[in-house]
Structures are given as structure tokens and as C-alpha cells.
Design a protein around this motif. Structure first.
Motif: not given
Lengths: 287, 264
Positions: A176-178, B57-62, B65-69
């Protein structure tokens, strides 16, 4: 003792003891799968015939298998017509259940508001026994065929709706994220991700709906009480009961059962064909 | 993608690609996942984010990638930024089980409306780079864990993105496969000259792969320090056994211990 010791194998040194045991178990199971149900049926029929003959049971209480067979042959034309009608109602109801159930699931999935508004009513419709709704339906719906379809549909659509809804919501969250990262539109997400994810769930619901649409059709016929031309198997069972023609009741009943088995088998094959390449349920594993 | 190899300049001469400026991320008003993170990513960097669990780490990636603001702060890309600038590899291969290898790699293009035939060469090339050109029509279930991960990498690279994000991609693989994929990843990076941000728990992996190691600490998640691994690429087995590698590993381990110590 192993097979390998007793006779030459097609491929030299291919089978060790475990493999040989497994191969033998597979072969035995392959034969037993067909042979055992057939043997059980023959035994049951023989037992039935014996009980009827030994106790001298009159045929209007319990006919022997021979009499049922004769009825099946003699009434074949009439029963076939009846089976044709019941079959059509069942198939159409199943088709409508698929379109309605899957369609509603997709709509609910696309709009939370729609789901919140209508899902409870779908549940209410499902949990209210169709036998109690059917008489009302036949008051308001003029066409008996349409009424029967509606009854069968009410019973059959819910498993498709609930399992497809579950499937559409069970998408792998990383995928879904992808899709989000790649800027997929709502339609692309549905088409390329959610629908394929939901397919195994949908097919599970479909198998249940197949059986239920037959039940719905039968119940509807019993309530509708259609007479004359256009009478289905359930009506024939009821009618034969009134006439104490128990043999014909059994003959019609066996056709209803055969129809149920056929629907289940056809849907199982359909499901297998769609999933065999990729889904866990269709994979065979060693060991 | 084959024609577009981007040259990798030496560290310090690389033009910036994106910046995280004073990024905070707070979940539910109370959990500070990331505190004041500043990071400049330059073209051609191979950055490892190294740190204990819960360091963001993963939060930074998200966020990248604009999955999180971000709750505060911002992420700024140099130049136009659009879909296709990013390739992502998750910890799981994350392949569509109902699609073949080729269809999986085609996905980023497919979502941009390109038919398979128009991008067939790119898909083939990406699969050739990961050594799976003979598995076009295989389904994911027919592949081993390492092969699935290669497909995932091919999918991330196929559009020749400006940045590839990898979130502990090899963590679930066995040591031998992991070793091999690390080598292959560097070979790939050398071939296409991409920029990578790589999240890992492993000191060894981070030293072997990256030229910048960003060590992060938890509670709140933040950057503790940055180490540079200036050994030249291509790196191979001789680097793994060199004194230089050992020295960098020691430094990274020390930094990680410090990060963990703060946690305790």
C-alpha cells in the motif's frame, strides 16, 4: 519393507524410504478418495433396501431405493423441467449475489461514509431468516420469478459482501505504501492492488454463496408455491408429499443434492484455476 | 535506465539532492519519534542510518518518501521533484504474489501509464543487473528469499530514480545471502551511480556499504553523529578484511554503543 526393495523403480536410486512411503501413501489416498465414498454409498443403499424389505415398510412411509430409482426414471421429464427452473433461479441469484456483493464491497471500500450508512442494514438483512421475509416479498412482488430471485439473492449476497470487504482491507501495508510512493490513483490502487489481494477472499465467499443461493431458491419455491408450468424441484417435493408419493420426493431431493454438489465442484474448480499459479491455498508442498 | 549512469563525485564535491531541515515528528502529541533532524543528502551519497530500535530511522525514511508529514521542519528537494524520483526497498521483498517477476518490476512504470512493451528494455535491463533475466515469468513463490529481494531491488531501480530508500532490506536474510547481496548492491551502485539511504542495525553492513554513516539515538530519535568511510569504491572482499575496515567498524561500534548507552 519398502517398494524400492521389491521392484525396480523408473528412476534408479530415486526413492529413499521416506520418499517411498510418501509415494505409497499418496497412491492409496488417491484411490481411497474416490473408492471410499462410493463404497459407503453402496453400503448405505444396500442397508436401506434391507431395512425396507426386512421390516416390510410400506412405500408411502419409506420406499426402497429401487422404487426411488423407478420414480426417477419414470418422472424424469417432469423432474428435469423442475431442475431446470430451480437451476436457473439458483444461477441467476448467484450471479446477482456476485455482482451485488462484490459491487457493494467495492463501494463500501471506496467510501467509508457509504459503508457506515449501509453495512448495518446488510447485516440485518442477512441475520433475519429468509423464510420469514419471503412471504412478505411475495405480497409486494408480482412476478414469482422475481420474488424467488430476490429471496435467493438475500441469502447469497452477504458472504460475497463480507469476504470481499475483508479481502479489500487485507492489502499488505508495505505494498500500500509502495503504491502511494509511486503516486497510484485510487483506480490503479483498486485495479492492481486491492482486487487481486481480495480475490482469494472473494472466491471463498463465492463457494459459500453457491450453496446458499440453492437454499434460497428452494425456500423461495416452497413459500411461493408455484403451480403448473414453471414449477421447480422444491415445489415438486412439496407436491409429491401431499400425494404421499414419497419415492418422487426422494427422487427430486436427490436431484437437489446433485445440483448442490455440482455447484460446489464447479466453483472449487473455478477457484483453483484462478489461484493455482500464485496462492498459498493452491500450492502443494513436499514433506 | 541503462544509458543514464550518473557520475559519482568524491565526498565533499557532490551537489546536494535533498535536505531535511530541523525535522521533528511527534506521534499522538506525546511520542517524539524524531527530534530536530538535519541531514543533507548529496548526489551519489551512500548513507547508512545506523542506530538501535526506536531511534527514528524508519520514520526518517517515511518522511523523506512523503508517507509521513513532519510535525515541524521540512524536506527540501533540489530541482523538480516528482513521482519516479524515489525507489523503495522494504525489509520484506513486498512483491505482488499474483504477478510475475517482470510484472512486478514493471509496476512503477505501469502506475505512470506505460505499457509493458514500451518499457520492456528497461525492465529487462534492471533484471539483468540483479542477475534474474531468466526469471521473467516466474512467480514470487518460486523464488528464494534472496532472489525475491533482488526483484524488489530491480523494481526500485527500474525507473533510474534520483534516490533509493532501503529500510533494512537484508535483515531477514541469512548471513551468506546477505553478504552476497551487499556485494551486489555495491556493484549496482557503481553501475548506475544512484544515491542511497540505507537503514540498518548492522555496524558491519553500514561500514562495508556506505561512505557516510549517520548514527542515531533513541528517545527521542535524533542524529548523534556522522562518520565518514572514505575507502574508495568498488569495495570487495579485500576491503572486508583490511585494517581500514576494522578501524571504521571500531569507530562505528563505539558510536553505536554511545547511542545505546544513552538509551540505557
Amino acid at each position: 519393507m519398502t517398494i524400492a526393495e521389491n521392484r525396480p523403480l523408473p528412476v534408479a536410486e530415486a526413492l529413499d524410504e521416506d520418499e517411498a512411503r510418501r509415494a505409497r501413501a499418496r497412491r492409496v489416498e488417491g484411490i481411497a478418495k474416490w473408492a471410499l465414498p462410493v463404497v459407503m454409498m453402496v453400503l448405505a443403499i444396500a442397508g436401506w433396501a434391507w431395512v425396507v424389505a426386512a421390516n416390510d415398510i410400506p412405500h408411502y412411509i419409506l420406499p426402497g431405493p429401487g422404487r426411488v430409482w423407478t420414480s426417477l426414471v419414470e418422472d424424469w421429464g417432469m423432474l428435469l423441467d423442475a431442475a431446470y427452473l430451480t437451476g436457473w433461479i439458483t444461477l441467476l441469484a448467484l450471479l446477482l449475489a456476485v455482482v451485488g456483493g462484490a459491487g457493494l464491497a467495492i463501494l463500501f471500500n471506496q467510501s467509508k461514509m457509504l459503508e457506515l450508512s449501509f453495512y448495518p442494514y446488510a447485516v440485518i438483512l442477512q441475520v433475519t431468516p429468509v423464510v420469514s421475509i419471503a412471504p412478505l416479498i411475495f405480497i409486494y412482488v408480482d412476478s414469482k420469478i422475481a420474488g424467488m430471485l430476490l429471496c435467493a439473492w438475500i441469502v447469497a449476497f452477504f458472504p460475497v459482501l463480507s469476504s470481499t470487504t475483508l479481502g479489500l482491507n487485507s492489502v499488505d501495508h508495505n505494498l500500500r505504501d509502495l503504491f502511494r510512493i509511486y503516486g497510484a490513483s485510487r483506480w490503479q490502487k483498486l485495479r492492481y492492488l486491492q482486487l487481486p489481494s481480495a480475490l482469494p477472499y472473494f472466491l471463498g465467499g463465492l463457494k459459500i454463496a453457491g450453496g446458499l443461493s440453492l437454499i434460497g431458491a428452494v425456500v423461495a419455491e416452497l413459500v411461493a408455491g408455484t403451480g403448473g408450468i414453471g414449477s421447480g424441484l422444491a415445489f415438486r417435493i412439496q407436491e409429491a408429499g401431499y400425494r404421499l408419493n414419497i419415492a418422487r420426493m426422494f427422487a427430486a431431493l436427490s436431484l437437489v443434492a446433485a445440483m448442490g454438489v455440482f455447484i460446489f465442484a464447479a466453483l472449487s474448480i473455478f477457484s483453483h484455476l484462478l489461484l493455482r499459479k500464485w496462492h498459498e491455498s493452491a500450492l502443494k508442498r513436499e514433506g | 535506465m541503462s544509458a543514464l549512469r550518473r557520475p559519482t563525485l568524491p565526498l565533499g564535491e557532490r551537489p546536494p539532492l535533498l535536505q531535511m531541515q530541523a525535522v521533528d515528528k511527534v506521534f499522538g502529541g506525546t511520542v517524539v519519534a524524531l527530534k530536530d533532524m538535519n541531514l543533507v543528502v548529496n548526489q551519489g551519497d551512500f548513507i547508512s542510518l545506523l542506530g538501535p530500535s526506536g531511534c527514528g530511522k524508519s520514520t526518517a525514511l517515511r518522511i523523506i518518501s512523503d508517507l509521513l508529514h513532519p510535525t515541524r521542519g521540512k524536506v527540501i528537494w533540489e530541482g523538480d521533484h516528482g513521482i519516479g524520483d524515489l525507489g523503495v526497498v522494504f525489509q520484506e521483498p513486498t512483491l505482488m504474489p499474483w504477478a510475475t517477476v517482470a510484472q512486478n518490476v514493471w509496476l512503477p512504470y505501469r502506475l505512470r501509464g506505460k505499457t509493458y512493451n514500451t518499457v520492456k528494455d528497461e525492465v529487462l535491463e534492471a533484471l539483468r543487473l540483479v542477475g534474474l533475466e531468466n526469471f521473467l515469468n516466474a512467480y514470487p513463490r518460486e523464488l528464494s528469499g534472496g532472489m525475491k529481494m533482488r526483484v524488489s531491488i530491480a523494481r526500485a531501480m527500474v525507473t533510474n530514480p534520483r534516490l533509493i530508500l532501503m529500510d533494512e532490506p537484508f535483515a531477514a536474510l541469512d548471513e551468506i545471502t546477505r553478504h552476497k547481496l551487499n556485494n551486489d548492491l555495491l556493484r549496482l551502485k557503481d553501475k548506475i551511480g544512484c544515491t542511497v539511504i540505507f537503514v540498518t542495525h548492522s555496524v558491519f553492513e553500514s561500514v562495508f556499504l556506505s561512505d557516510r554513516i549517520v548514527v542515531m539515538a533513541a528517545r527521542p530519535g535524533r542524529v548523534l553523529q556522522e562518520l565518514r568511510v572514505d575507502a574508495p569504491y568498488p569495495r570487495g572482499e579485500e576491503f572486508r578484511t583490511s585494517a581500514e575496515y576494522a578501524a571504521h567498524t571500531r569507530a562505528a561500534s563505539g558510536a553505536l554503543k554511545e547511542a545505546m548507552g544513552e538509551l540505557a
